[in-house]
Write a protein that holds these residues in place. Structure first.
Motif, short mmCIF file in Angstrom:
data_model
loop_
_atom_site.label_atom_id
_atom_site.label_comp_id
_atom_site.label_asym_id
_atom_site.label_seq_id
_atom_site.Cartn_x
_atom_site.Cartn_y
_atom_site.Cartn_z
N CYS A 31 84.78 -9.55 62.05
CA CYS A 31 85.96 -9.28 61.12
C CYS A 31 85.73 -10.32 60.09
O CYS A 31 85.91 -9.94 58.70
N THR A 32 85.70 -11.74 60.21
CA THR A 32 85.61 -12.64 59.21
C THR A 32 84.23 -12.43 58.31
O THR A 32 84.39 -12.76 57.07
N ALA A 33 83.22 -12.19 58.97
CA ALA A 33 82.11 -11.85 58.20
C ALA A 33 81.90 -10.60 57.26
O ALA A 33 81.29 -10.73 56.39
N GLY A 34 82.75 -9.78 57.52
CA GLY A 34 82.79 -8.53 56.60
C GLY A 34 82.62 -7.22 57.31
O GLY A 34 82.31 -6.91 58.33
N ASP A 35 82.80 -6.12 56.21
CA ASP A 35 82.63 -4.78 56.79
C ASP A 35 81.26 -4.39 57.43
O ASP A 35 81.26 -3.59 58.50
N THR A 36 80.19 -4.88 56.97
CA THR A 36 78.91 -4.45 57.46
C THR A 36 78.62 -4.99 58.86
O THR A 36 78.32 -4.38 59.82
N ALA A 37 79.16 -6.36 59.16
CA ALA A 37 79.22 -6.89 60.46
C ALA A 37 79.93 -6.19 61.62
O ALA A 37 79.62 -5.94 62.56
N LEU A 38 81.26 -5.75 60.84
CA LEU A 38 82.10 -4.99 61.75
C LEU A 38 81.84 -3.86 62.24
O LEU A 38 81.76 -3.40 63.40
#
Length: 424
Positions: A31-38
């Protein structure tokens, strides 16, 4: 409830709380890393869950992708970038499995690990119901008589009898075994509450209502027999039951319940194809334009051309609109690929360019969407419908024509481009 009971994710056969805590931490980090990581996190989690399921519960790559995006959307709704806490991540995972909270998920997993616990016993019994395993179900009921009135600890709070309907509960348990009538009989003989309500579809759902609106007993060819069994054992039948059947794609059940005394109105009569009753309702003063719109729309969904033809002959407006969404019979006939009905409605001067209130599009776009976007069967029918609408004067916009399959129909494509006023 996330997002509805049918879409919850199955637990692994032997869920491990340590792994779930680890995954929750990974979700918070993603979640913190961004939508791609999510998206990557969700895809790996759901694919891993799917690999652990028995063959009958495995899903297609397309469904895995759909569920992945569903989880991502839910996670982002609950976890904005400014609040990627572990508590929020745990909540998302619990809801994705159909539990109201992380503590409820933990309690369930701990209960599964204890042989003979209320949780593990109920889960085994639910599996026996949907598998049609009368031996296992009978043994569990004899060992624990109170089980027949127990409730799932998932949000829907379904009883074992509700699982007979294969509707509203978790999708991986929506199955109708061939002996489902015998399964229902065992539960009823053991004291199941015939009119118990589950918290699905807004609450108040009885087994009977779920059975007669369920695709699975319908596909198995046992829907009406199962409904008769439940009625014989005291099931309540609501005044709106015929409409419920029709809006859920179960016209055979709707027609059958009319023979069992279900209340019928103009819309229901149109949906089950009862021209005689439609005439009687219209003769008795059913003159509301919105009622006419609802009736012609329902008839169109089920291809009841004879009903619509008779309604039009009796003075009903061919452009009558359903109040809830502004759909006309022409919208629906165009979408369904019903050439004869489209031609009938055009001949009776149905408005060609009226837009519905949900998508804001006219019948021509409904036909193009069904043919080109959804790939519905019988392309020839859609080509005839598109041609008929344009020849009758339907407006065409250039934005609607951007599809490779449409360009392959050279003559039709040229006709549509010409109708936009910009043939180049």
């Amino acid at each position: 409830m996330y997002p509805n009971p049918q879409d919850v994710l199955p637990l692994p056969p032997r869920p491990d709380l340590r792994q779930y805590r680890t995954r929750a931490k990974e979700l918070a980090a993603a979640c913190t890393a961004g939508d791609t990581a999510l998206l990557t996190w969700a895809g790996k989690w759901i694919a891993a869950l799917d690999r652990l399921q028995p063959d009958h519960a495995r899903t297609s790559p397309r469904d895995i992708e759909r569920r992945t995006h569903q989880v991502v959307q839910f996670a982002r709704d609950q976890m904005p970038r400014a609040d990627c806490s572990l508590a929020k991540a745990q909540f998302v995972m619990a809801r994705a499995h159909g539990f109201a909270s992380w503590p409820r998920l933990v309690q369930h997993v701990e209960g599964l690990a204890l042989d003979g616990s209320e949780v593990s016993t109920f889960e085994r019994a639910a599996d026996a119901v949907v598998a049609g395993d009368l031996t296992a179900l009978g043994q569990l009921l004899r060992a624990e008589p109170g089980l027949v009135r127990a409730r799932s600890d998932r949000d829907h709070r379904a009883s074992l009898l509700h699982y007979v309907a294969a509707n509203g509960v978790e999708n991986y348990r929506q199955r109708t075994p061939k002996n489902i009538e015998a399964v229902a009989t065992v539960l009823l003989d053991a004291g199941a509450d015939i009119n118990a309500e589950a918290d699905v579809y807004g609450g108040g759902a009885t087994t009977f209502a779920l059975v007669v609106t369920s695709a699975h007993p319908r596909a198995a060819g046992v829907q009406n027999q199962l409904a008769d069994l439940l009625l014989a054992r005291g099931a309540r039948m609501s005044p709106e039951i015929v409409t419920y059947c029709l809006v859920n794609g179960c016209p055979e059940a709707a027609a059958h319940l009319v023979t069992r005394g279900a209340k019928l109105d103009l819309v229901g009569a149109a949906g089950i194809g009862r021209v005689d009753l439609v005439e009687a309702f219209l003769g008795d003063g059913a003159t509301s334009s919105t009622l006419h719109g609802a009736a012609t729309a329902m008839a169109a969904w089920y291809g009841r051309r004879e009903v619509i033809a008779r309604m039009l002959a009796l003075g009903v407006d061919a452009g009558a609109r359903r109040a809830s969404d502004g759909q006309t019979a022409l919208h629906i006939a165009a979408y369904q690929g019903d050439v004869e009905l489209v031609e009938l409605l055009i001949a009776r001067k149905a408005p060609l360019d009226v837009v519905d209130r949900v998508y804001g599009t006219p019948p021509l776009v409904w036909a193009l969407h069904a043919w080109l976007k959804e790939g519905r069967a019988d392309a020839a029918a859609y080509i005839r419908i598109v041609r008929a609408l344009v020849e009758a004067g339907a407006a065409v916009e250039t934005a609607w024509l951007d599809h490779e399959r449409l360009r392959e129909e050279t003559e039709l494509y040229r006709m549509l481009r010409s109708a936009t006023g910009n043939p180049g």
